[in-house]
Design a protein around this motif. Structure first.
Motif, PDB file in Angstrom:
ATOM      1  N   ARG A 164       0.859  -1.190   0.000  1.00 10.80           N
ATOM      2  CA  ARG A 164       0.000   0.000   0.000  1.00 10.80           C
ATOM      3  C   ARG A 164       0.894   1.238   0.000  1.00 10.80           C
ATOM      4  NH1 ARG A 164      -5.233   0.422   2.085  1.00 10.80           N
ATOM      5  NH2 ARG A 164      -4.519   1.974   3.625  1.00 10.80           N
ATOM      6  N   ILE A 165       0.700   2.088  -1.021  1.00 13.22           N
ATOM      7  CA  ILE A 165       1.503   3.303  -1.163  1.00 13.22           C
ATOM      8  C   ILE A 165       0.578   4.505  -1.096  1.00 13.22           C
ATOM      9  CG2 ILE A 165       3.074   4.596  -2.656  1.00 13.22           C
ATOM     10  CD1 ILE A 165       3.895   1.906  -3.914  1.00 13.22           C
ATOM     11  N   ALA A 166       0.823   5.400  -0.147  1.00 10.81           N
ATOM     12  CA  ALA A 166       0.040   6.627  -0.016  1.00 10.81           C
ATOM     13  C   ALA A 166       0.514   7.630  -1.062  1.00 10.81           C
ATOM     14  CB  ALA A 166       0.195   7.205   1.386  1.00 10.81           C
ATOM     15  N   VAL A 167      -0.431   8.201  -1.810  1.00  7.20           N
ATOM     16  CA  VAL A 167      -0.119   9.172  -2.865  1.00  7.20           C
ATOM     17  C   VAL A 167      -0.839  10.480  -2.546  1.00  7.20           C
ATOM     18  CG1 VAL A 167      -0.202   9.676  -5.334  1.00  7.20           C
ATOM     19  CG2 VAL A 167       0.109   7.314  -4.550  1.00  7.20           C
ATOM     20  N   GLU A 175      -3.776  12.771   9.133  1.00  4.39           N
ATOM     21  CA  GLU A 175      -2.643  11.857   9.222  1.00  4.39           C
ATOM     22  C   GLU A 175      -2.559  11.024   7.957  1.00  4.39           C
ATOM     23  OE1 GLU A 175      -3.327   9.405  12.608  1.00  4.39           O
ATOM     24  OE2 GLU A 175      -5.091   8.427  11.753  1.00  4.39           O
ATOM     25  N   LEU A 176      -1.442  10.343   7.781  1.00  5.86           N
ATOM     26  CA  LEU A 176      -1.268   9.456   6.640  1.00  5.86           C
ATOM     27  C   LEU A 176      -2.253   8.291   6.732  1.00  5.86           C
ATOM     28  CD1 LEU A 176       2.626   9.304   6.457  1.00  5.86           C
ATOM     29  CD2 LEU A 176       1.109  10.371   4.784  1.00  5.86           C
ATOM     30  N   PRO A 177      -2.619   7.707   5.592  1.00  5.09           N
ATOM     31  CA  PRO A 177      -3.498   6.532   5.634  1.00  5.09           C
ATOM     32  C   PRO A 177      -2.868   5.410   6.452  1.00  5.09           C
ATOM     33  CG  PRO A 177      -3.299   7.376   3.396  1.00  5.09           C
ATOM     34  CD  PRO A 177      -2.279   8.104   4.224  1.00  5.09           C
ATOM     35  N   GLN A 196       3.086   1.154   3.224  1.00  2.80           N
ATOM     36  CA  GLN A 196       4.505   0.774   3.165  1.00  2.80           C
ATOM     37  C   GLN A 196       5.314   1.679   2.242  1.00  2.80           C
ATOM     38  OE1 GLN A 196       2.091  -2.013   2.292  1.00  2.80           O
ATOM     39  NE2 GLN A 196       1.795  -2.002   4.521  1.00  2.80           N
ATOM     40  N   GLY A 197       4.680   2.718   1.699  1.00  4.35           N
ATOM     41  CA  GLY A 197       5.371   3.643   0.815  1.00  4.35           C
ATOM     42  C   GLY A 197       4.645   4.974   0.767  1.00  4.35           C
ATOM     43  N   VAL A 223      -3.113   4.597  -2.396  1.00  2.19           N
ATOM     44  CA  VAL A 223      -4.094   5.158  -1.471  1.00  2.19           C
ATOM     45  C   VAL A 223      -3.978   6.680  -1.490  1.00  2.19           C
ATOM     46  CG1 VAL A 223      -5.000   5.096   0.879  1.00  2.19           C
ATOM     47  CG2 VAL A 223      -3.751   3.107  -0.033  1.00  2.19           C
ATOM     48  N   PRO A 224      -4.938   7.399  -2.087  1.00  2.00           N
ATOM     49  CA  PRO A 224      -4.849   8.865  -2.122  1.00  2.00           C
ATOM     50  C   PRO A 224      -5.088   9.481  -0.750  1.00  2.00           C
ATOM     51  CG  PRO A 224      -6.943   8.145  -3.030  1.00  2.00           C
ATOM     52  CD  PRO A 224      -6.153   6.898  -2.762  1.00  2.00           C
TER      53      PRO A 224
END
Length: 453
Positions: free
Chosen positions: A251-254, A288-290, A294-295, A279-280
């Motif tokens: 899962r990468i937060a964008v 906060e971040l999702p 992991q990125g 994950v936008p």
């Protein structure tokens, strides 16, 4: 493999001739006809594809012969144009304008040659008459192997077009089709701001403007002629670019909001194809971040225009800094890099990287660059390279020194903060320029996942 991709290139005589307005008018009109439409933009631009996407409801892809080898460019055209009734390729700058003042390298002309795509020339007609034909003649004569098959006159009156249409047919003996015109439409202006047009989300009453443009296009542009011209395109022959499908997802937060909106959709798709869930989130409005990521990917955009709100969101700034301090893999390009510095102007930012970002009052860097790693890092080994570009009026006190950036002129400089968990700097890049960078980023995210399993 062979792909049948009906397509047409809309090229301009120069920047500012109205090719984006004409392109959006045509795209909206075609969509209103319930056709399946694909959109592409020549060059590294982020903003025109955002307009295309807002118009047609699907992504718009970049075609760039500085970023890509010929096979890669043709593959992305085939991949993203597959299943479309027509793909519209918007040019960059003037048709023959390339990387320098005296070359067609990476120009719209060169892309039309590599893809063997028919070209329609958009000519600004306001304040001219017979000189318009001289302009067309010059473009036809400049390179005899051009693919120019049609012309559309922008900011032209109906009276002028009725005369010039016949003259174009007569003088060019049917070799170039007059395909219509758009009149002056000040109420449909798509206002400009560096590094091109303003972002699609910021255009006032964009939907209304595009619908008005499409109505006009339906009346005065020969859309059936464009569709017929697109079907004359030769097949695309290329080898598929295969990315490894990873056994484990990540899962990468964008970051995606008005401050961070510059991404190459094909780059994001590359991560998805390998198995990533993107994950936008919004650094402007989320606290906060999702969870369970992991990125982290922080793209470019306009953080300087939203610096006060970004700074006021102390919870998000703390969340991002904590994640970075704990070693989450992160790519931060241009505006994303600025967000990680100590401040943007007087407004405190994440503060993970040393130095402040400030308005230089002029264009600091512009154009294509080659990036070469000075040491091993998350994305590549020492000495490995990727093509990139820069366009920014803001600067920072500490650019980093992990990569050497060089231009075709021979000028070079150190840039980028890079570690085994980080790439942060002004240069932006496309994963399909060197897919190994995408694979290595994914692998870094996998290590982060395993670290917490």
């Amino acid at each position: 493999m062979e792909y049948i991709i009906p397509r047409v290139v809309l090229a301009g005589t120069n920047s500012g001739c109205g090719k984006t307005t004409v392109t959006c008018a045509i795209l909206q009109a075609l969509v209103n006809r319930k056709l399946k439409v694909g959109a592409f933009k020549c060059g590294p631009d982020y903003i025109d594809p955002m307009f295309h996407s807002r118009v047609i409801g699907v992504k718009s892809s970049n075609l760039d012969l500085f970023f890509f080898q010929e096979n890669t460019l043709k593959y992305l055209l085939a991949k993203n144009g597959s299943g479309r009734d027509i793909s519209v390729i918007e040019g960059v700058m003037g048709f023959y304008d390339g990387m320098s003042l005296t070359t067609t390298t990476a120009s719209t002309y060169e892309i039309s040659q590599v893809t063997q795509s028919p070209v329609v020339l958009v000519v600004a007609a306001k304040g001219a008459s017979l000189s318009i034909l001289a302009t067309i003649q010059g473009f036809l004569n400049f390179c005899p192997d051009h693919q120019i098959c049609g012309v559309i006159l922008n900011q032209c009156t109906a009276t002028t077009y009725s005369v010039l249409e016949k003259e174009i047919q007569t003088r060019f003996t049917g070799k170039v089709q007059p395909l219509g015109f758009l009149p002056v439409m000040p109420e449909c202006s798509l206002e400009s701001r560096h590094p091109g047009l303003i972002t699609a989300a910021e255009v006032q009453v964009l939907r209304e403007k595009l619908q008005n443009l499409s109505v006009q296009a339906e009346e005065t542009i020969n859309l059936d002629g464009l569709l017929a011209l697109a079907t004359t395109s030769s097949s695309i022959s290329c080898e598929a670019i295969k990315l490894p499908r990873q056994q484990e997802p990540v899962r990468i937060a964008v970051a995606r909001d008005n401050a961070f909106c510059f991404y190459y959709e094909d780059s994001l798709d590359a991560l998805r194809e390998m198995g990533a869930e993107l994950v936008p989130f919004s650094p402007l409005s989320d606290q906060e971040l999702p969870p369970d990521i992991q990125g982290l990917y922080l793209g470019g955009g306009y953080p300087e225009l939203h610096a006060e709100r970004l700074s006021e969101n102390n919870a998000m700034r703390t969340s991002v800094k904590t994640a970075l301090e704990q070693g989450i893999p992160c790519i931060a390009e241009c505006g994303g890099f600025m967000y990680l510095t100590e401040s943007i102007s007087e407004f405190p930012m994440v503060g993970f990287l040393p130095g402040k970002s400030f308005d230089a009052g002029k264009l600091i860097r512009f154009g294509y660059v080659h990036l070469k790693a000075n040491h091993d890092n998350m994305l590549c080994k020492s000495g490995e390279e990727i093509s990139g570009h820069e366009f920014h009026y803001w600067d920072s006190e500490n650019h980093g020194s992990s990569f050497t950036s060089s231009k075709a002129s021979g000028k070079s400089w150190k840039c980028v903060h890079a570690t085994q968990q980080l790439y942060a700097g002004y240069p932006c890049f496309h994963f399909y320029s060197n897919p190994g960078f995408a694979v290595n980023f994914y692998n870094a995210c996998l290590k982060e996942r395993y670290r917490h399993d």
